[in-house]
Design a protein around this motif. Sequence first.
Motif, PDB file in Angstrom:
ATOM      1  N   ARG A 304      35.129 -23.105 -40.970  1.00  0.00           N
ATOM      2  CA  ARG A 304      34.849 -22.643 -41.968  1.00  0.00           C
ATOM      3  C   ARG A 304      33.759 -21.092 -40.743  1.00  0.00           C
ATOM      4  NH1 ARG A 304      39.385 -21.157 -44.457  1.00  0.00           N
ATOM      5  NH2 ARG A 304      38.293 -19.812 -45.495  1.00  0.00           N
ATOM      6  N   PRO A 305      34.191 -20.309 -41.128  1.00  0.00           N
ATOM      7  CA  PRO A 305      33.418 -19.310 -41.315  1.00  0.00           C
ATOM      8  C   PRO A 305      32.113 -18.312 -42.256  1.00  0.00           C
ATOM      9  CG  PRO A 305      35.076 -18.257 -41.413  1.00  0.00           C
ATOM     10  CD  PRO A 305      35.628 -19.332 -41.335  1.00  0.00           C
ATOM     11  N   THR A 306      31.056 -18.505 -41.201  1.00  0.00           N
ATOM     12  CA  THR A 306      30.249 -17.356 -41.906  1.00  0.00           C
ATOM     13  C   THR A 306      29.291 -16.442 -41.587  1.00  0.00           C
ATOM     14  OG1 THR A 306      28.359 -18.737 -43.751  1.00  0.00           O
ATOM     15  CG2 THR A 306      28.548 -19.069 -41.216  1.00  0.00           C
ATOM     16  N   PHE A 307      28.386 -16.414 -42.871  1.00  0.00           N
ATOM     17  CA  PHE A 307      27.779 -14.958 -42.267  1.00  0.00           C
ATOM     18  C   PHE A 307      26.003 -15.302 -42.570  1.00  0.00           C
ATOM     19  CE2 PHE A 307      25.246 -11.735 -44.119  1.00  0.00           C
ATOM     20  CZ  PHE A 307      24.712 -10.714 -42.874  1.00  0.00           C
ATOM     21  N   GLU A 308      25.225 -15.693 -41.585  1.00  0.00           N
ATOM     22  CA  GLU A 308      24.427 -15.827 -41.860  1.00  0.00           C
ATOM     23  C   GLU A 308      22.860 -14.811 -41.637  1.00  0.00           C
ATOM     24  OE1 GLU A 308      23.206 -18.239 -43.696  1.00  0.00           O
ATOM     25  OE2 GLU A 308      25.545 -19.201 -43.618  1.00  0.00           O
ATOM     26  N   ILE A 309      21.778 -14.957 -42.518  1.00  0.00           N
ATOM     27  CA  ILE A 309      20.430 -13.711 -41.715  1.00  0.00           C
ATOM     28  C   ILE A 309      19.853 -14.388 -41.268  1.00  0.00           C
ATOM     29  CG2 ILE A 309      18.871 -12.001 -42.854  1.00  0.00           C
ATOM     30  CD1 ILE A 309      21.087 -11.501 -45.670  1.00  0.00           C
ATOM     31  N   ASN A 310      19.584 -14.098 -40.276  1.00  0.00           N
ATOM     32  CA  ASN A 310      18.777 -13.992 -39.002  1.00  0.00           C
ATOM     33  C   ASN A 310      17.368 -14.642 -39.386  1.00  0.00           C
ATOM     34  OD1 ASN A 310      21.411 -14.275 -36.924  1.00  0.00           O
ATOM     35  ND2 ASN A 310      20.915 -16.859 -38.407  1.00  0.00           N
ATOM     36  N   GLY A 311      16.990 -13.059 -39.681  1.00  0.00           N
ATOM     37  CA  GLY A 311      15.166 -12.682 -39.920  1.00  0.00           C
ATOM     38  C   GLY A 311      15.822 -11.096 -40.213  1.00  0.00           C
ATOM     39  N   ILE A 312      14.470 -10.541 -41.031  1.00  0.00           N
ATOM     40  CA  ILE A 312      14.423  -9.671 -41.307  1.00  0.00           C
ATOM     41  C   ILE A 312      13.220  -9.346 -41.259  1.00  0.00           C
ATOM     42  CG2 ILE A 312      14.229 -10.193 -44.368  1.00  0.00           C
ATOM     43  CD1 ILE A 312      16.235  -7.909 -44.920  1.00  0.00           C
ATOM     44  N   SER A 313      12.379  -7.983 -41.711  1.00  0.00           N
ATOM     45  CA  SER A 313      11.419  -7.305 -41.102  1.00  0.00           C
ATOM     46  C   SER A 313      11.185  -6.237 -41.769  1.00  0.00           C
ATOM     47  CB  SER A 313      10.419  -7.710 -40.378  1.00  0.00           C
ATOM     48  OG  SER A 313      11.440  -6.997 -38.914  1.00  0.00           O
ATOM     49  N   GLY A 314      10.364  -5.671 -42.020  1.00  0.00           N
ATOM     50  CA  GLY A 314       9.832  -4.018 -41.907  1.00  0.00           C
ATOM     51  C   GLY A 314       8.923  -4.353 -43.089  1.00  0.00           C
ATOM     52  N   GLY A 315       7.785  -3.092 -43.162  1.00  0.00           N
ATOM     53  CA  GLY A 315       6.724  -2.699 -44.226  1.00  0.00           C
ATOM     54  C   GLY A 315       5.921  -3.107 -43.520  1.00  0.00           C
ATOM     55  N   TYR A 316       4.287  -3.800 -44.643  1.00  0.00           N
ATOM     56  CA  TYR A 316       3.690  -4.041 -44.740  1.00  0.00           C
ATOM     57  C   TYR A 316       3.260  -6.003 -44.671  1.00  0.00           C
ATOM     58  CZ  TYR A 316      -1.447  -5.431 -43.808  1.00  0.00           C
ATOM     59  OH  TYR A 316      -2.914  -6.168 -43.625  1.00  0.00           O
ATOM     60  N   THR A 317       3.197  -6.472 -43.957  1.00  0.00           N
ATOM     61  CA  THR A 317       3.747  -8.430 -43.987  1.00  0.00           C
ATOM     62  C   THR A 317       2.001  -8.689 -43.686  1.00  0.00           C
ATOM     63  OG1 THR A 317       4.256  -8.149 -42.252  1.00  0.00           O
ATOM     64  CG2 THR A 317       5.885  -8.137 -43.813  1.00  0.00           C
ATOM     65  N   GLY A 318       0.437  -7.903 -43.335  1.00  0.00           N
ATOM     66  CA  GLY A 318      -0.383  -9.028 -42.886  1.00  0.00           C
ATOM     67  C   GLY A 318      -1.852  -9.122 -44.365  1.00  0.00           C
ATOM     68  N   GLU A 319      -2.580  -9.145 -43.870  1.00  0.00           N
ATOM     69  CA  GLU A 319      -3.214  -9.857 -44.909  1.00  0.00           C
ATOM     70  C   GLU A 319      -3.748  -8.529 -45.763  1.00  0.00           C
ATOM     71  OE1 GLU A 319      -4.802 -12.878 -45.260  1.00  0.00           O
ATOM     72  OE2 GLU A 319      -3.502 -13.495 -43.297  1.00  0.00           O
TER      73      GLU A 319
END
Length: 461
Positions: A304-319
Motif C-alpha cells: 500500500r502507498p503511504t505519506f509520511e512527514i520525515n522532518g519539520i522545523s521553524g521558529g525558536y527551538t533552542g534553550e
Amino acid sequence: MQESARIEEVLSTLDRGLPEALDRLVEFLRIPSISTDPAHKGDVRRAAEWLCAELAGLGFEASIRDTPGHPMVVAHSPKGERRALLFYGHYDVQPVDPLNLWDRPPFEPAIEDTPAGKVIRGRGAADDKGQLMTFVEAFRAWKAVHGNLPTDLILLFEGEEESGSPSLRPFLHENAEELRAGIAMICDTGMYSDGRPAITTQLRGLCGEEIIVHAADRDLHSGSFGGLAANPIQLLVNALATIKDETGSVTLPGFYDGVEDLSNELRADWEDLGFDAGDFLSRVGLKHPVGEQGRTGLEMVWNRPTFEINGISGGYTGEGFKTVLPAEARAKVSFRLTGTQDPEKIRAAFRAHIRAALPEDCSVEFHEHGGSPASRMDISDPAFAAAKEALSEEWGREAAYIGAGGSIPIAGDFKEILGMDSMLIGFGRDDDRIHSPNEKYDLASFAQGARSWARILAALS
C-alpha cells in the motif's frame, strides 16, 4: 558425472573453501570504499580494481568502466545458447561516523563469536560486499568443479549505490545492448525476519519533497502580531495534517490511480508468513498499527502507498523560550508508492495541495528529493519457481515470495531501461546493523548464501 552429483561437489567445494573465502572477504572489507566522501575516491577505485582482478582470475572477461563518478566493474563469462543472467551488486560502502560508537575500527574487519553464532564485523560486511562475494564464491566453486564458468553470465558491480547512483542510469542507457539479459539477480536484500529464505518480488517506489513556507519578512513578536499575522508553521502543519484522513487514507486527488491489490498467490504466501504487526511494532516500543483501515500489516508496509512527514522545523527551538511568529517553516516529506503510481503526478498533486492552503501574501518553495516508481516482478516466469525451489532445498525451509517497503531503484531501472525483471535474493538479517556502527554479517548467511547461488545457477543453467 550426474548433474545432481556435480552440484553436490560444487557445494562441498564451497564448504571446504570457506576459510579462504573469508580471507578474501576480509581483504575486500579492508578497502575503505566510501563513495560519498571525495577523500576516498582512490579507495573506491582500488576496490573496483580488486574486484576486477578477482573476476579475471576466475576466467571472466572483466573490465573497469569509468563514469563521471566512480567506476563500474563489468564482467562476462563465455557466450552460449542459454538464457543470459545478469548479476548486480555494489562495492561501495556507507560512511562510518560516529566512529566512537564502533567497538573496533570499521575497516579492520574481524570474525567474532556472538550468542547467535559467528559473524564478520566491519563496514560493508552485509551491505553489500559480503553479499556480493556470495556470487563470486559460487562462481569460483562452479569453475573448480566443472572446469569452466556457466555460460552467458553478465556481472555489473557498481561503485555509487550508497551515494545515489548518479552515473548508473546513463551507464545503463549507453551500454544497454551489452548488459541486457533474460533476468537480473540482485543480492542487496535480506531474508524474512524469522530467517526464512525469500525472494523479494515487489518494491515500493518513492517521491520526496522539501517544503519551505514563507510568511513575514522577519520573525515577529507574538504579542504584537499574534492572531493577526500568518504563522507559517501553523499553515504548514494544517496543510500536512489534511493529507491523511481518519482512516489512514491519503486524500490527494488521483493518489490511488494505479494502486493494485495483491494477487491470490502472493496473498496466500504472505498469510503463510504469520506476520504479527503488534509484535513487530513492539520491537520499537509501539504496539498499535496506524495504517489504512481494513489492511493487514504486511499489506501496509509492502503493498500500500503511504505519506509520511520525515522532518519539520521553524521558529525558536533552542534553550529557554522565545515568543515569536517565525518568518518561515520547513518540512521534508516522502511518499512510498505501489503499483503503477506516477511519482511526478503525485508530486504535482502535493504541491497543488500546499499552495491551495496558503494565503495569497505567503509563498512556498519546493525542492525535489528523488522520485522512482514501484517495481513488481512477474513471478509467472519459471525462473522464479526454480530459484524458490533451490532456496528451499538449501535452507531446509520453504522459501517465500515477499515484498519490501523500501525502494531499490536499480530494479526499476533494469525494467525500464533493459526491459527485464529482477530477482532480489539476499541473505541479510534484521540485526546486521547496515548503515550503522558495528555492521556485521553472519558467517552462516555468507556460507549458505554462496551455496544458494550455486544451487540457483544449477537450476537455471
